[in-house]
Design a protein around this motif. Sequence first.
Motif, PDB file in Angstrom:
ATOM      1  N   LEU A  17     -11.878   3.139   4.144  1.00 24.14           N
ATOM      2  CA  LEU A  17     -11.108   2.231   4.903  1.00 24.14           C
ATOM      3  C   LEU A  17     -10.980   2.297   6.347  1.00 24.14           C
ATOM      4  O   LEU A  17     -11.128   1.351   7.139  1.00 24.14           O
ATOM      5  N   ILE A  30      -5.426   3.581  -5.725  1.00 22.18           N
ATOM      6  CA  ILE A  30      -6.830   4.013  -5.239  1.00 22.18           C
ATOM      7  C   ILE A  30      -7.625   2.647  -5.111  1.00 22.18           C
ATOM      8  O   ILE A  30      -8.500   2.477  -4.169  1.00 22.18           O
ATOM      9  N   THR A  34      -6.643   0.635  -2.078  1.00 23.77           N
ATOM     10  CA  THR A  34      -7.307   1.071  -0.973  1.00 23.77           C
ATOM     11  C   THR A  34      -8.782   0.718  -0.691  1.00 23.77           C
ATOM     12  O   THR A  34      -8.960   0.235   0.351  1.00 23.77           O
ATOM     13  N   ARG A  35      -9.391   0.854  -1.904  1.00 25.30           N
ATOM     14  CA  ARG A  35     -10.892   0.372  -1.831  1.00 25.30           C
ATOM     15  C   ARG A  35     -10.848  -1.014  -1.611  1.00 25.30           C
ATOM     16  O   ARG A  35     -12.025  -1.534  -1.281  1.00 25.30           O
ATOM     17  N   GLY A  90     -23.479 -13.200  13.880  1.00 28.32           N
ATOM     18  CA  GLY A  90     -23.814 -12.752  15.083  1.00 28.32           C
ATOM     19  C   GLY A  90     -25.327 -12.700  15.460  1.00 28.32           C
ATOM     20  O   GLY A  90     -25.869 -12.432  16.636  1.00 28.32           O
ATOM     21  N   HIS A 129       0.575  -1.325  -0.155  1.00 28.99           N
ATOM     22  CA  HIS A 129      -0.044   0.055  -0.067  1.00 28.99           C
ATOM     23  C   HIS A 129       0.813   1.146  -0.004  1.00 28.99           C
ATOM     24  O   HIS A 129       0.616   2.001  -0.872  1.00 28.99           O
ATOM     25  N   LEU A 160     -15.193  -2.892  12.213  1.00 28.15           N
ATOM     26  CA  LEU A 160     -14.775  -4.038  12.348  1.00 28.15           C
ATOM     27  C   LEU A 160     -14.151  -4.469  13.867  1.00 28.15           C
ATOM     28  O   LEU A 160     -14.305  -5.355  14.875  1.00 28.15           O
ATOM     29  N   GLN A 174      -9.141  -3.115  -0.086  1.00 28.98           N
ATOM     30  CA  GLN A 174      -8.664  -3.366   1.298  1.00 28.98           C
ATOM     31  C   GLN A 174     -10.180  -2.812   1.973  1.00 28.98           C
ATOM     32  O   GLN A 174     -10.745  -3.805   3.030  1.00 28.98           O
ATOM     33  N   MET A 175     -10.906  -1.925   1.895  1.00 26.62           N
ATOM     34  CA  MET A 175     -11.887  -1.414   2.397  1.00 26.62           C
ATOM     35  C   MET A 175     -13.026  -2.467   2.315  1.00 26.62           C
ATOM     36  O   MET A 175     -13.820  -2.774   3.077  1.00 26.62           O
ATOM     37  N   PRO A 195     -16.109   3.006  -8.826  1.00 26.46           N
ATOM     38  CA  PRO A 195     -16.078   4.488  -8.556  1.00 26.46           C
ATOM     39  C   PRO A 195     -14.954   4.992  -9.099  1.00 26.46           C
ATOM     40  O   PRO A 195     -15.045   6.256  -9.760  1.00 26.46           O
ATOM     41  N   VAL A 196     -13.684   4.530  -9.168  1.00 26.42           N
ATOM     42  CA  VAL A 196     -12.407   4.915  -9.475  1.00 26.42           C
ATOM     43  C   VAL A 196     -12.635   5.319 -11.061  1.00 26.42           C
ATOM     44  O   VAL A 196     -12.095   6.359 -11.597  1.00 26.42           O
ATOM     45  N   ARG A 241     -15.829  -9.031   5.608  1.00 23.25           N
ATOM     46  CA  ARG A 241     -15.689  -9.345   7.120  1.00 23.25           C
ATOM     47  C   ARG A 241     -16.908  -9.081   7.926  1.00 23.25           C
ATOM     48  O   ARG A 241     -17.420  -9.793   8.694  1.00 23.25           O
ATOM     49  N   LEU A 242     -17.042  -7.692   7.742  1.00 18.15           N
ATOM     50  CA  LEU A 242     -18.247  -7.264   8.672  1.00 18.15           C
ATOM     51  C   LEU A 242     -19.446  -7.838   8.557  1.00 18.15           C
ATOM     52  O   LEU A 242     -20.369  -8.159   9.443  1.00 18.15           O
ATOM     53  N   LEU A 266     -12.541  -5.751   4.223  1.00 20.52           N
ATOM     54  CA  LEU A 266     -12.961  -5.489   5.635  1.00 20.52           C
ATOM     55  C   LEU A 266     -14.740  -5.330   5.825  1.00 20.52           C
ATOM     56  O   LEU A 266     -15.292  -5.934   6.641  1.00 20.52           O
ATOM     57  N   ARG A 267     -15.257  -4.795   4.837  1.00 21.91           N
ATOM     58  CA  ARG A 267     -16.698  -4.755   4.582  1.00 21.91           C
ATOM     59  C   ARG A 267     -17.330  -6.020   4.737  1.00 21.91           C
ATOM     60  O   ARG A 267     -18.354  -6.240   5.481  1.00 21.91           O
ATOM     61  N   ARG A 286     -19.523 -11.478   9.945  1.00 21.08           N
ATOM     62  CA  ARG A 286     -19.603 -11.377  11.222  1.00 21.08           C
ATOM     63  C   ARG A 286     -20.971 -11.047  11.840  1.00 21.08           C
ATOM     64  O   ARG A 286     -21.511 -11.477  12.795  1.00 21.08           O
ATOM     65  N   GLN A 287     -21.545  -9.960  11.004  1.00 18.01           N
ATOM     66  CA  GLN A 287     -22.843  -9.589  11.520  1.00 18.01           C
ATOM     67  C   GLN A 287     -23.874 -10.700  11.330  1.00 18.01           C
ATOM     68  O   GLN A 287     -24.749 -10.675  12.204  1.00 18.01           O
TER      69      GLN A 287
END
Lengths: 243, 46
Positions: free
Chosen positions: B28, A222, A225-226, A243, A26, B35, A228-229, A101-102, A235-236, A232-233, A239-240
């Motif tokens: 990010l 860019i 970066t997106r 849960g 990165h 998280l 990676q975002m 979006p890029v 993964r969220l 993570l989203r 997990r949600q």
Amino acid sequence: MLERLENLSALYANPHRFMNLAARLHASLWLTAVGALTFGLFMVSGVPDDYQQGATVRIMFVHVPAAWMALFAYSFIFFASIVAVVLRHPLGYLAARAAAPVGAVFTLVALVTGALWGQPMWGTWWVWDARLTSVLVLLFIYLGYIALWEAIDDYGRAARATSILAVVGFVNVPIVKFSVDWWNTLHQPASVSRFARPALHADFLYPLLIMGVAFLLLFLAITLTRLQMEVLRQRLRVRQSEG
Amino acid sequence: MYDFYIYASYIFTALALGAIIAVSFRGLAQARQRLATLQDTQNGDG
């Protein structure tokens, strides 16, 4: 061949492994992109006026690389979607979603800077010729792709639907590229792709190529970066739902 | 004579790319924070 490709893609199919690689890449990718952009702008500052277009030729150094990236980003989305569907690579959908979006921003930059170049040179901001219209259609395809991701709540269904749109929409990419050859347009034909005898003088060609590399690195930085975002989203979401 | 068109092109490009870069880094950072918060909550529940 397909098996080798699958082995290669499987290496980074694990999002944890990808995130480790992305974290290492990165900062260096961003530094390289900023360095290339700074060098490119320095080169552009020394470019002489064109004998026909005068100082407006400087608009070319943002307009043309942005147009290249508009097409490159869509090709990236197309191939990422193919990889996701054929190889079932979990990062394929996320990479395509991250790049959209890029690509849309680069397309918008190409259209706006094109209009700002067209007004002093052609005497008009816009004409409905094949090149300009097909690039506008490309922007609408990007916006439709982004909207489709947002419109469908179920991740799997959204991923499949957007992949179909990405593949079908790719038809427009060669139309944009060859529109100036297939139809009689106000927009000029390609000047750089004729490497045997480029239509541009070296004073303009080399700064343009450097700006092209800088925009490519910027697109990759860019998008990384997106991406990676997006990982993570994802993964969220998982997990949600657990849960 | 053509300064407006040249400056407008570069300023628009800088603003557009600056906006997508800012939105991407903000997204990010938010994803990382959400998280981490979820992990803390789930660890607390466990």
